[in-house]
Design a protein around this motif. Structure first.
Motif, PDB file in Angstrom:
ATOM      1  N   HIS A 207       0.878  -1.176   0.000  1.00 53.06           N
ATOM      2  CA  HIS A 207       0.000   0.000   0.000  1.00 53.06           C
ATOM      3  C   HIS A 207       0.912   1.221   0.000  1.00 53.06           C
ATOM      4  O   HIS A 207       1.797   1.342   0.848  1.00 53.06           O
ATOM      5  CB  HIS A 207      -0.912   0.013   1.243  1.00 53.06           C
ATOM      6  N   ILE A 208       0.706   2.079  -0.988  1.00 52.52           N
ATOM      7  CA  ILE A 208       1.596   3.241  -1.125  1.00 52.52           C
ATOM      8  C   ILE A 208       0.771   4.526  -1.034  1.00 52.52           C
ATOM      9  O   ILE A 208      -0.260   4.660  -1.704  1.00 52.52           O
ATOM     10  CB  ILE A 208       2.347   3.207  -2.483  1.00 52.52           C
ATOM     11  N   LEU A 209       1.237   5.431  -0.182  1.00 52.23           N
ATOM     12  CA  LEU A 209       0.614   6.758  -0.090  1.00 52.23           C
ATOM     13  C   LEU A 209       1.627   7.763  -0.600  1.00 52.23           C
ATOM     14  O   LEU A 209       2.725   7.884  -0.041  1.00 52.23           O
ATOM     15  CB  LEU A 209       0.235   7.059   1.371  1.00 52.23           C
ATOM     16  N   TYR A 210       1.278   8.462  -1.677  1.00 54.75           N
ATOM     17  CA  TYR A 210       2.198   9.450  -2.242  1.00 54.75           C
ATOM     18  C   TYR A 210       1.788  10.845  -1.777  1.00 54.75           C
ATOM     19  O   TYR A 210       0.652  11.266  -1.985  1.00 54.75           O
ATOM     20  CB  TYR A 210       2.173   9.352  -3.779  1.00 54.75           C
ATOM     21  N   LEU A 211       2.715  11.526  -1.129  1.00 54.55           N
ATOM     22  CA  LEU A 211       2.439  12.882  -0.649  1.00 54.55           C
ATOM     23  C   LEU A 211       3.023  13.904  -1.613  1.00 54.55           C
ATOM     24  O   LEU A 211       4.137  13.730  -2.110  1.00 54.55           O
ATOM     25  CB  LEU A 211       3.078  13.118   0.723  1.00 54.55           C
ATOM     26  N   TYR A 212       2.263  14.931  -1.859  1.00 53.99           N
ATOM     27  CA  TYR A 212       2.780  16.030  -2.681  1.00 53.99           C
ATOM     28  C   TYR A 212       2.371  17.336  -2.001  1.00 53.99           C
ATOM     29  O   TYR A 212       1.180  17.573  -1.794  1.00 53.99           O
ATOM     30  CB  TYR A 212       2.221  15.962  -4.107  1.00 53.99           C
ATOM     31  N   ASN A 213       3.364  18.108  -1.640  1.00 53.13           N
ATOM     32  CA  ASN A 213       3.114  19.406  -1.016  1.00 53.13           C
ATOM     33  C   ASN A 213       2.172  19.297   0.197  1.00 53.13           C
ATOM     34  O   ASN A 213       1.263  20.105   0.359  1.00 53.13           O
ATOM     35  CB  ASN A 213       2.532  20.361  -2.079  1.00 53.13           C
ATOM     36  N   GLY A 214       2.382  18.278   1.003  1.00 49.10           N
ATOM     37  CA  GLY A 214       1.595  18.121   2.237  1.00 49.10           C
ATOM     38  C   GLY A 214       0.219  17.531   2.041  1.00 49.10           C
ATOM     39  O   GLY A 214      -0.588  17.514   2.978  1.00 49.10           O
ATOM     40  N   MET A 215      -0.061  17.065   0.812  1.00 48.35           N
ATOM     41  CA  MET A 215      -1.393  16.480   0.558  1.00 48.35           C
ATOM     42  C   MET A 215      -1.253  15.044   0.054  1.00 48.35           C
ATOM     43  O   MET A 215      -0.239  14.703  -0.559  1.00 48.35           O
ATOM     44  CB  MET A 215      -2.142  17.310  -0.483  1.00 48.35           C
ATOM     45  N   ALA A 216      -2.304  14.236   0.316  1.00 45.64           N
ATOM     46  CA  ALA A 216      -2.295  12.864  -0.196  1.00 45.64           C
ATOM     47  C   ALA A 216      -2.651  12.933  -1.678  1.00 45.64           C
ATOM     48  O   ALA A 216      -3.805  13.147  -2.040  1.00 45.64           O
ATOM     49  CB  ALA A 216      -3.306  12.022   0.577  1.00 45.64           C
ATOM     50  N   GLU A 217      -1.647  12.768  -2.528  1.00 44.82           N
ATOM     51  CA  GLU A 217      -1.845  12.945  -3.964  1.00 44.82           C
ATOM     52  C   GLU A 217      -2.338  11.668  -4.630  1.00 44.82           C
ATOM     53  O   GLU A 217      -3.141  11.715  -5.562  1.00 44.82           O
ATOM     54  CB  GLU A 217      -0.496  13.397  -4.577  1.00 44.82           C
ATOM     55  N   TRP A 218      -1.866  10.523  -4.125  1.00 40.88           N
ATOM     56  CA  TRP A 218      -2.192   9.256  -4.806  1.00 40.88           C
ATOM     57  C   TRP A 218      -2.082   8.109  -3.815  1.00 40.88           C
ATOM     58  O   TRP A 218      -1.227   8.122  -2.914  1.00 40.88           O
ATOM     59  CB  TRP A 218      -1.198   9.047  -5.952  1.00 40.88           C
ATOM     60  N   ASN A 230      -0.918   9.395 -13.038  1.00 43.29           N
ATOM     61  CA  ASN A 230      -0.667  10.621 -12.275  1.00 43.29           C
ATOM     62  C   ASN A 230       0.719  11.145 -12.651  1.00 43.29           C
ATOM     63  O   ASN A 230       1.730  10.479 -12.393  1.00 43.29           O
ATOM     64  CB  ASN A 230      -0.740  10.316 -10.768  1.00 43.29           C
ATOM     65  N   GLU A 231       0.756  12.299 -13.268  1.00 41.06           N
ATOM     66  CA  GLU A 231       2.020  12.816 -13.808  1.00 41.06           C
ATOM     67  C   GLU A 231       3.065  13.103 -12.734  1.00 41.06           C
ATOM     68  O   GLU A 231       4.231  12.801 -12.886  1.00 41.06           O
ATOM     69  CB  GLU A 231       1.746  14.089 -14.610  1.00 41.06           C
ATOM     70  N   ARG A 232       2.588  13.691 -11.635  1.00 40.18           N
ATOM     71  CA  ARG A 232       3.532  14.035 -10.554  1.00 40.18           C
ATOM     72  C   ARG A 232       4.171  12.777  -9.983  1.00 40.18           C
ATOM     73  O   ARG A 232       5.383  12.719  -9.758  1.00 40.18           O
ATOM     74  CB  ARG A 232       2.814  14.792  -9.443  1.00 40.18           C
ATOM     75  N   LEU A 233       3.344  11.766  -9.756  1.00 36.40           N
ATOM     76  CA  LEU A 233       3.855  10.513  -9.199  1.00 36.40           C
ATOM     77  C   LEU A 233       4.787   9.842 -10.198  1.00 36.40           C
ATOM     78  O   LEU A 233       5.873   9.364  -9.841  1.00 36.40           O
ATOM     79  CB  LEU A 233       2.678   9.581  -8.845  1.00 36.40           C
ATOM     80  N   SER A 234       4.374   9.846 -11.443  1.00 36.47           N
ATOM     81  CA  SER A 234       5.180   9.238 -12.490  1.00 36.47           C
ATOM     82  C   SER A 234       6.548   9.910 -12.584  1.00 36.47           C
ATOM     83  O   SER A 234       7.580   9.249 -12.675  1.00 36.47           O
ATOM     84  CB  SER A 234       4.416   9.373 -13.804  1.00 36.47           C
TER      85      SER A 234
END
Lengths: 253, 248
Positions: A207-218, A230-234
């Protein structure tokens, strides 16, 4: 199981976590990933109680950590094990004493039983022959394994790992990943790993939680991460040319 | 601004002491820790205390004999003054100032390094009251050992003074002995011992405060170590003034 709901954390006027909600299931290796400064470490510290969240809640099997009094928090902490980025072994103690420390502090077992339990855990991480050495006398990878042994010695329900592969070579990182993964399944623990390591993401990310700028992005798992749109995650996961090439090959197949 | 910052630091110190003075979770481990600190902070300081006190005792005796004593003064003045200085001020206050440098920096850098390498966080995660676990044994250990260091210091100072008589022939041993035995007030010894207990508490608690609250890396550990020594020394001198007035 650990649930976080609408978790925010601010330092003075700087908001680091912006309403993160997620669930980390038991018996799974849950990974928190993200770029430097995305809030991974702050999130981990909020979950384990080293920081108090500005708002939101952290639920340990339905028990609100935020609403707990000091005594309940202390009791809950005894169900936690943590592996720090720097291993955080006690310099003045031998490897065996480090692993025995939680037992000395919190168990009423006889000395013989404590010793046996500590040696079982050291054996589990393959370091029984290093029990008399001091942390300064062993390698970084061995220190991490001792930290794992210390973290599991009290049979924790929750295991937290803050960048466990930091500063290790790829081969040793794999050993540490496999060890954490197998221990998680063996003990049925809720494991949360904070990592930058793409090998960990693609190897043990159930289970992966990707954070971007303090938010759960993916959110997803290691299989979904390869085909993410998801481009940012990619961009984050496949930052290197090698990984981009590998991804192309996998997608081609 | 300076007063506000001082009050803020004092408040943080009091809050930390509130956490420090709580019942240890395991008495067996606490006593073990205390013994370790007594050995490290107390026994480990005996050498420097003996050495410095020996030379200071000798130097005081030489200074009094050569520069202060005159024909109209009794011959026992040098021995008497040496004894009184050692008992009243040097072995308690000045020796503690020296220990603030040695022990204070040791405590602050040890705790600071533990903070920066996340060892303190590891204790907290385990549910251990890290402040009490790490700091209380240091305070108890140093406070328990300091009266012995005062005794060693005074004795070493007196031996130093006798060295000037027997080796340097600055003063006759008879005159020195007469001075050492002249008008001895037992309370002066107790006064020094009582003062040293307060100073030991200041050294251990203030240095622990600076070490425990380090934020950052090795540079901050160095700064904490300096702050620990400076603050402990200032507080020792400040409290010495009140304690001397109170106990005299």
């Amino acid at each position: 199981m650990i649930e976080i709901t609408q978790l925010t954390k601010s330092f003075e006027d700087k908001q680091v976590l912006r309403g993160i909600t997620s669930r980390f299931d038991a018996g799974m290796t849950n990974l928190i990933i993200g770029q430097s400064g995305s809030g991974k470490t702050v999130l981990m510290k909020c979950i384990v109680g080293l920081f108090s969240p500005t708002s939101g809640d952290v639920l340990y099997d339905g028990r609100s950590f935020v609403a707990m009094d000091k005594a309940a928090r202390t009791a809950l902490r005894r169900e936690m094990g943590m592996i720090f980025q720097s291993a955080a072994l006690f310099d003045s103690m031998t490897v065996l004493e480090n692993v025995m420390f939680p037992l000395d502090m919190f168990s009423d077992m006889a000395f013989k039983d404590r010793l046996r339990r500590a040696r079982t855990c050291l054996d589990r991480v393959g370091l029984l022959d290093a029990e008399r050495k001091y942390p300064g006398e062993i390698s970084g990878g061995m220190q991490k394994r001792v930290a794992i042994a210390r973290a599991i010695v009290l049979n924790p329900v929750y295991l937290f790992c803050d960048e466990p592969n930091s500063g290790l070579d790829p081969k040793t990182s794999l050993v540490i990943d496999k060890l954490i993964h197998s221990i998680t399944h063996e003990y049925g623990m809720t494991t949360i790993i904070n990592t930058h390591d793409m090998n960990s993401v693609l190897g043990i990310g159930e289970h992966i939680l990707y954070l971007y700028n303090g938010m759960a992005e993916w959110e997803g798992n290691k299989d979904q991460v390869i085909n993410t749109d998801n481009e940012r995650l990619s961009d984050f996961i496949f930052a290197s040319d090698l990984l981009k090439k590998m991804r192309a090959e996998v997608t081609k197949k | 601004m300076f007063i506000l910052s001082g009050l803020h630091t004092f408040g943080a110190y009091l809050r930390l002491m509130g956490r420090v003075f709580s019942r240890p979770e395991r008495m067996r481990i606490f006593f073990k820790q205390c013994l370790k600190e007594m050995a490290q902070l107390g026994v480990g300081s005996i050498g420097i205390v003996l050495l410095i006190s020996f030379f200071i005792g000798a130097v005081i005796c030489i200074q009094i004999k050569l520069n202060i004593q005159s024909a109209w003064m009794p011959m026992w003045v040098s021995g008497y003054t040496t004894r009184e200085i050692m008992l009243l001020e040097f072995s308690s206050s000045i020796m503690c100032l020296i220990l603030a440098g040695k022990v204070g920096s040791n405590i602050a850098s040890e705790l600071g390094a533990m903070r920066t390498t996340q060892q303190i966080d590891a204790l907290e995660i385990m549910g251990v009251n890290s402040a009490s676990f790490l700091i209380l044994p240091k305070i108890v250990g140093l406070v328990a050992m300091i009266p012995f260091l005062v005794i060693f210091s005074t004795t070493s100072g007196v031996i130093g003074a006798y060295a000037t008589a027997y080796i340097g022939h600055i003063i006759t041993p008879t005159d020195l002995t007469a001075g050492m035995q002249h008008d001895f007030t037992q309370w002066y010894f107790w006064m020094g011992a009582i003062k040293s207990l307060f100073f030991a508490f200041i050294i251990a608690s203030v240095s622990s405060f600076y070490g425990y609250t380090v934020e950052g890396g090795s540079n901050e550990v160095g700064k904490a170590s300096t702050n620990a020594v400076v603050s402990s020394s200032m507080l020792i001198l400040f409290s010495d003034m009140f304690l001397t007035q109170l106990l005299s």
